[in-house]
Design a protein around this motif. Sequence first.
Motif, PDB file in Angstrom:
ATOM      1  N   ASP A   8       0.769  -1.205   0.025  1.00 30.70           N
ATOM      2  CA  ASP A   8      -0.001   0.095  -0.047  1.00 30.70           C
ATOM      3  C   ASP A   8       0.874   1.340  -0.143  1.00 30.70           C
ATOM      4  O   ASP A   8       0.414   2.451   0.134  1.00 30.70           O
ATOM      5  CB  ASP A   8      -0.993   0.098   1.240  1.00 30.70           C
ATOM      6  N   SER A  10       3.137   1.678   1.968  1.00 30.38           N
ATOM      7  CA  SER A  10       3.795   2.094   3.491  1.00 30.38           C
ATOM      8  C   SER A  10       5.008   1.505   3.806  1.00 30.38           C
ATOM      9  O   SER A  10       5.386   0.493   3.090  1.00 30.38           O
ATOM     10  CB  SER A  10       2.526   1.804   4.454  1.00 30.38           C
ATOM     11  N   ALA A  13       4.563  -2.268   4.549  1.00 30.67           N
ATOM     12  CA  ALA A  13       4.325  -2.881   3.379  1.00 30.67           C
ATOM     13  C   ALA A  13       5.972  -3.247   2.787  1.00 30.67           C
ATOM     14  O   ALA A  13       5.904  -4.418   2.003  1.00 30.67           O
ATOM     15  CB  ALA A  13       3.337  -2.229   2.236  1.00 30.67           C
ATOM     16  N   HIS A  35      -2.124  -4.597  -5.050  1.00 27.78           N
ATOM     17  CA  HIS A  35      -2.650  -3.614  -4.380  1.00 27.78           C
ATOM     18  C   HIS A  35      -4.102  -3.536  -4.663  1.00 27.78           C
ATOM     19  O   HIS A  35      -4.429  -3.756  -5.719  1.00 27.78           O
ATOM     20  CB  HIS A  35      -1.934  -2.158  -4.932  1.00 27.78           C
ATOM     21  N   SER A  36      -4.940  -3.382  -3.594  1.00 26.37           N
ATOM     22  CA  SER A  36      -6.269  -3.047  -3.863  1.00 26.37           C
ATOM     23  C   SER A  36      -6.807  -1.744  -3.915  1.00 26.37           C
ATOM     24  O   SER A  36      -6.732  -1.054  -2.839  1.00 26.37           O
ATOM     25  CB  SER A  36      -7.066  -3.912  -2.546  1.00 26.37           C
ATOM     26  N   ARG A  40      -9.884   6.438  -1.176  1.00 28.82           N
ATOM     27  CA  ARG A  40      -9.833   6.706   0.647  1.00 28.82           C
ATOM     28  C   ARG A  40     -10.899   8.059   0.642  1.00 28.82           C
ATOM     29  O   ARG A  40     -11.149   8.782  -0.074  1.00 28.82           O
ATOM     30  CB  ARG A  40      -8.486   7.250   0.715  1.00 28.82           C
ATOM     31  N   ALA A  72      -2.642   3.707  -7.040  1.00 26.27           N
ATOM     32  CA  ALA A  72      -2.134   2.360  -6.904  1.00 26.27           C
ATOM     33  C   ALA A  72      -0.935   1.860  -8.003  1.00 26.27           C
ATOM     34  O   ALA A  72      -0.227   1.085  -7.754  1.00 26.27           O
ATOM     35  CB  ALA A  72      -3.370   1.448  -7.097  1.00 26.27           C
ATOM     36  N   VAL A  75       2.535   2.807  -6.629  1.00 29.64           N
ATOM     37  CA  VAL A  75       2.557   1.841  -5.506  1.00 29.64           C
ATOM     38  C   VAL A  75       3.128   0.464  -6.086  1.00 29.64           C
ATOM     39  O   VAL A  75       4.239  -0.033  -5.924  1.00 29.64           O
ATOM     40  CB  VAL A  75       1.596   1.708  -4.672  1.00 29.64           C
ATOM     41  N   PRO A  99      -9.496  -4.404   0.535  1.00 31.97           N
ATOM     42  CA  PRO A  99      -8.712  -5.502   0.705  1.00 31.97           C
ATOM     43  C   PRO A  99      -8.721  -6.869   1.558  1.00 31.97           C
ATOM     44  O   PRO A  99      -8.185  -7.845   1.231  1.00 31.97           O
ATOM     45  CB  PRO A  99      -7.278  -4.882   1.205  1.00 31.97           C
ATOM     46  N   GLY A 121      -0.204  -0.769   7.903  1.00 28.68           N
ATOM     47  CA  GLY A 121      -0.125   0.087   6.715  1.00 28.68           C
ATOM     48  C   GLY A 121      -0.662   1.539   6.662  1.00 28.68           C
ATOM     49  O   GLY A 121      -0.402   2.166   7.992  1.00 28.68           O
ATOM     50  N   SER A 123      -3.456   2.592   6.650  1.00 26.66           N
ATOM     51  CA  SER A 123      -4.899   2.828   7.445  1.00 26.66           C
ATOM     52  C   SER A 123      -4.748   2.656   8.696  1.00 26.66           C
ATOM     53  O   SER A 123      -5.649   2.784   9.472  1.00 26.66           O
ATOM     54  CB  SER A 123      -5.587   1.591   6.767  1.00 26.66           C
TER      55      SER A 123
END
Length: 149
Positions: A8, A10, A13, A35-36, A40, A72, A75, A99, A121, A123
């Motif tokens: 993600d 981070s 990750a 990556h999902s 956000r 995404a 990333v 995810p 991550g 979130s």
Amino acid sequence: MHFVVAVDGSEAADRALDYALTMAEPQGAAVTIVHSVEPRVLVEGGEEPVVGVAGTGDRIVAESLEDAETRAGSVLEEAEAHATEAGVETTTELLYGDPVEALPSYVDDVDADGIFVGHRGLSKQYEGLVGSVAKELVERSPCPVTVVR
């Protein structure tokens, strides 16, 4: 063997990817970096933390699907470049949705042998409200999940 690594952007990750690469190389395992995409909802401005939905007022900003896909893509490109530098050939996959739902479904479809995910991550600021993605993956995944700190 086939490993799936969830990223993600981070630091957590990145550590999960590094660990997965060290595990995959000696085993000759295939690695798919995923990556999902889930647009956000961000809370901006204000001094006080938001406590509950009522406290958000006009501080909520929603990301468009197009922006989420662009983020995404960046990333995934960065993670794939890192894997290539480490000498491990990988593929990438863009998933859609939460995810916690998208990853278990994907690993089941591709018959993956394991998922690698960072402990906390991007979130992490919302985990108190909705729960940890890593924790939920451990509970829902059809294959072993390695949570990397």
